[in-house]
Design an enzyme around this catalytic site. Sequence first.
Site, PDB file in Angstrom:
ATOM      1  N   MET A   1       0.847  -1.201   0.000  1.00  0.00           N
ATOM      2  CA  MET A   1       0.000   0.000   0.000  1.00  0.00           C
ATOM      3  C   MET A   1       0.876   1.241   0.000  1.00  0.00           C
ATOM      4  SD  MET A   1      -3.203  -0.678   2.553  1.00  0.00           S
ATOM      5  CE  MET A   1      -2.405  -1.708   3.750  1.00  0.00           C
ATOM      6  N   VAL A   2       0.764   2.008  -1.086  1.00  0.00           N
ATOM      7  CA  VAL A   2       1.521   3.249  -1.190  1.00  0.00           C
ATOM      8  C   VAL A   2       1.168   4.151  -0.015  1.00  0.00           C
ATOM      9  CG1 VAL A   2       1.628   5.401  -2.529  1.00  0.00           C
ATOM     10  CG2 VAL A   2       1.864   3.203  -3.673  1.00  0.00           C
TER      11      VAL A   2
ATOM     12  N   GLU B   1       4.628   0.116  -3.090  1.00  0.00           N
ATOM     13  CA  GLU B   1       5.278   0.039  -4.395  1.00  0.00           C
ATOM     14  C   GLU B   1       6.277   1.187  -4.560  1.00  0.00           C
ATOM     15  OE1 GLU B   1       3.129   1.585  -7.673  1.00  0.00           O
ATOM     16  OE2 GLU B   1       4.017   0.205  -9.105  1.00  0.00           O
TER      17      GLU B   1
ATOM     18  N   GLN C   1       8.072  -4.341  -3.146  1.00  0.00           N
ATOM     19  CA  GLN C   1       7.292  -4.290  -4.390  1.00  0.00           C
ATOM     20  C   GLN C   1       7.805  -3.197  -5.318  1.00  0.00           C
ATOM     21  OE1 GLN C   1       3.316  -2.851  -5.159  1.00  0.00           O
ATOM     22  NE2 GLN C   1       2.703  -4.923  -5.760  1.00  0.00           N
TER      23      GLN C   1
ATOM     24  N   CYS D   1      -1.669  -2.078 -10.643  1.00  0.00           N
ATOM     25  CA  CYS D   1      -2.050  -0.694 -10.337  1.00  0.00           C
ATOM     26  C   CYS D   1      -2.765  -0.054 -11.532  1.00  0.00           C
ATOM     27  CB  CYS D   1      -0.820   0.124  -9.954  1.00  0.00           C
ATOM     28  SG  CYS D   1      -1.275   1.800  -9.490  1.00  0.00           S
TER      29      CYS D   1
ATOM     30  N   HIS E   1      -5.444 -10.007  -7.043  1.00  0.00           N
ATOM     31  CA  HIS E   1      -6.451  -9.087  -6.516  1.00  0.00           C
ATOM     32  C   HIS E   1      -7.731  -9.340  -7.321  1.00  0.00           C
ATOM     33  CE1 HIS E   1      -7.827  -4.599  -6.096  1.00  0.00           C
ATOM     34  NE2 HIS E   1      -8.657  -5.448  -5.533  1.00  0.00           N
TER      35      HIS E   1
ATOM     36  N   ALA F   1      -5.497  -5.486   2.428  1.00  0.00           N
ATOM     37  CA  ALA F   1      -5.008  -4.103   2.311  1.00  0.00           C
ATOM     38  C   ALA F   1      -5.820  -3.187   3.228  1.00  0.00           C
ATOM     39  CB  ALA F   1      -5.082  -3.641   0.862  1.00  0.00           C
ATOM     40  N   ARG F   2      -7.005  -2.743   2.753  1.00  0.00           N
ATOM     41  CA  ARG F   2      -7.739  -1.732   3.520  1.00  0.00           C
ATOM     42  C   ARG F   2      -8.126  -2.210   4.915  1.00  0.00           C
ATOM     43  NH1 ARG F   2     -12.397  -1.037  -0.377  1.00  0.00           N
ATOM     44  NH2 ARG F   2     -11.888  -3.252  -0.478  1.00  0.00           N
TER      45      ARG F   2
HETATM   46  C1  LIG Z   1      -3.851   3.084   0.193  1.00  0.00           C
HETATM   47  C2  LIG Z   1      -3.654   1.970  -0.780  1.00  0.00           C
HETATM   48  C3  LIG Z   1      -2.464   1.885  -1.461  1.00  0.00           C
HETATM   49  C4  LIG Z   1      -2.237   0.830  -2.347  1.00  0.00           C
HETATM   50  N1  LIG Z   1      -1.016   0.699  -2.936  1.00  0.00           N
HETATM   51  C5  LIG Z   1      -0.730  -0.420  -3.667  1.00  0.00           C
HETATM   52  C6  LIG Z   1       0.588  -0.680  -4.115  1.00  0.00           C
HETATM   53  O1  LIG Z   1       1.527   0.061  -3.840  1.00  0.00           O
HETATM   54  N2  LIG Z   1       0.797  -1.802  -4.857  1.00  0.00           N
HETATM   55  C7  LIG Z   1      -0.210  -2.685  -5.157  1.00  0.00           C
HETATM   56  O2  LIG Z   1       0.034  -3.698  -5.813  1.00  0.00           O
HETATM   57  N3  LIG Z   1      -1.466  -2.466  -4.713  1.00  0.00           N
HETATM   58  C8  LIG Z   1      -1.740  -1.381  -3.971  1.00  0.00           C
HETATM   59  N4  LIG Z   1      -2.992  -1.202  -3.457  1.00  0.00           N
HETATM   60  C9  LIG Z   1      -4.014  -2.226  -3.710  1.00  0.00           C
HETATM   61  C10 LIG Z   1      -4.028  -3.233  -2.567  1.00  0.00           C
HETATM   62  O3  LIG Z   1      -2.795  -3.867  -2.417  1.00  0.00           O
HETATM   63  C11 LIG Z   1      -5.118  -4.292  -2.758  1.00  0.00           C
HETATM   64  O4  LIG Z   1      -4.846  -5.017  -3.913  1.00  0.00           O
HETATM   65  C12 LIG Z   1      -6.511  -3.699  -2.871  1.00  0.00           C
HETATM   66  O5  LIG Z   1      -6.715  -2.642  -1.974  1.00  0.00           O
HETATM   67  C13 LIG Z   1      -7.559  -4.769  -2.627  1.00  0.00           C
HETATM   68  O6  LIG Z   1      -7.440  -5.319  -1.342  1.00  0.00           O
HETATM   69  P1  LIG Z   1      -8.471  -4.950  -0.152  1.00  0.00           P
HETATM   70  O7  LIG Z   1      -9.842  -5.260  -0.662  1.00  0.00           O
HETATM   71  O8  LIG Z   1      -8.040  -5.816   0.987  1.00  0.00           O
HETATM   72  O9  LIG Z   1      -8.321  -3.489   0.120  1.00  0.00           O
HETATM   73  C14 LIG Z   1      -3.255  -0.137  -2.589  1.00  0.00           C
HETATM   74  C15 LIG Z   1      -4.468  -0.016  -1.906  1.00  0.00           C
HETATM   75  C16 LIG Z   1      -4.664   1.002  -1.003  1.00  0.00           C
HETATM   76  C17 LIG Z   1      -5.966   1.078  -0.266  1.00  0.00           C
END
Ligand SMILES: Cc1cc2nc3c(=O)[nH]c(=O)nc-3n(C[C@H](O)[C@H](O)[C@H](O)COP(=O)(O)O)c2cc1C
Length: 538
Positions: free
Chosen positions: A221-222, A245, A290, A319, A386, A441-442
Amino acid sequence: MEARNEGKQKIFEIFKEFMTGITKLEELGNAANNFLLRFQQGLSILQRPPIVTSSKLIENIIKKNETRRLKSYIEAGCINIHDAAQSTRALRTSLSGLSDHLIKAQCLLRELERLADEAGLGMETAAQVDKESSDELVTCDEETTTLPFPEVTEYATLIAVVYSMMKQNYAMQEKIVRSLSFKSSSGELETYTLMWAFFVAAFDVATKMMDYQNKLVLAPMVRVGTLSFRMLAAEYGADITYGEEIIDHKLVKCERRINVASGTIEFVEKGTENLVFSTCDEERNRVVFQLGTSDAVRALKASEIVCNDVAAVDINMGCPKAFSIQGGMGAALLSKPELIHDILATLKRNLDVPVTCKIRLLKSPADTVELARRIEKLGVPALAVHGRKVADRPRDPAKWDEIADVVAALSIPVIANGDVLEYGDFSRIKAATGAASVMVARGAMWNASIFSPKGKSHWEDVKKKYLRKSILWNDDVKSTKYTIKEMIAHHSCLELPEGKSISKADTLEDLAQLYELEDYYWTVKNIRPLTHDLNYVL
Ligand SMILES: Cc1cc2nc3c(=O)[nH]c(=O)nc-3n(C[C@H](O)[C@H](O)[C@H](O)COP(=O)(O)O)c2cc1C
């Protein structure tokens, strides 16, 4: 298919039991190493050369300090009777500890041999099942008939290799223990302790390979997945923690520094104080770096900078943000299988750490499965999926059924991701998809205690704990503010005074003040020496 799944399940169970035995053996080896060191110390005291009484200088010193104690000490050949008795006792205890170690290690080794044999049998059965299923499917297309059955073979091979290392290790330990005596020279003992330690280190490398089965994974998560948040998630129970990332263009400009003061390894843009990534020894075996990339050579150059400090490298192929797509990165890769091949093959060939990738769903389940199979054939040890398509928004439900299609088609572990918001969802998504591991993630960003089997802690407590971690690991204030604001926006409201004060905070000290953590902030600051003086480039 059923026979295959049974075969897989069985080998995982054998592997788990085998690794538990290996860990016990490692613990025994470490304890025995201490006995060996004590033996070395004890013997060095006993073998200390006597004082050269013929030397004029020594003679003068003795004359000037002549006491009854010194006299009897010299008469006894410069051996303190009390020290000598103690050293002799320590030598005997060490020898008996080492003999005891050999007996226990041999028992464990027998058990490991049994498991290695079982794994070998499992491999033979798997080969038979493979042959039978390919005989049955000769009329189907080529891809189906040649589907590999790698997991059983790979696990069985790994077990065989590690077992053979442990056997050799035991043989060496036995030789060392049998040749120890009160007459062993210091040179001999030096060699023995070095050999013992070397095997422990080699064993570490062989066994600390990333395992993607049954893991709870913190998603990349960025702005959120910085060191402090990863440490927080791990404390609550995350087994694998992805970093945010980082784009290859940025990483190639970085140099590696050890920050002695905060105990971190930092990657800082050369000529600036711009911290791009930081990690620490404690997370070395679970942190996944990542990378955002659209070019194999640049990806390799960037990965080489961090690969010795992380457990694995992952390529972001999901992404959907404009800057990623326009740069040919993230989800843009999903439609470029040749480029995926180029990047993954180059990294796999040149790096010693596992290389994986995280994808999104494609337009149709068949397309996703086809891409996943292509990726599997490149030899990645796991694939994170995902369960959303590029056009989906976070509020759209994740399609667990389409992740299940990927799991069914692959032999490598799949890490399922999407809509895991409670601890119970870990088992729900596993049951629905058959995935080996689960990524969140969230759910973690809003409350990192989601990883705890004991149930969630109150989000306000988690928020404060997170801030303490940020202070401790000297995290970037912008990331800390962003993450805390995400927590507040989800559980409360950013328009309330708390949210407004966070927006105004410029430093971690400001945040500490806001949450009455000034004492903690200053304690951490004061026990750290001046960071700038201690930073150095390695
Ligand atoms: C704040 C935030 C930043 C994210 N940054 C990345 C990232 O850097 N690389 C990536 O592959 N996915 C990123 N994602 C996507 C998550 O890794 C994940 O695939 C997506 O949120 C779905 O999972 P969830 O339903 O548990 O939130 C990000 C999601 C969020 C909410």
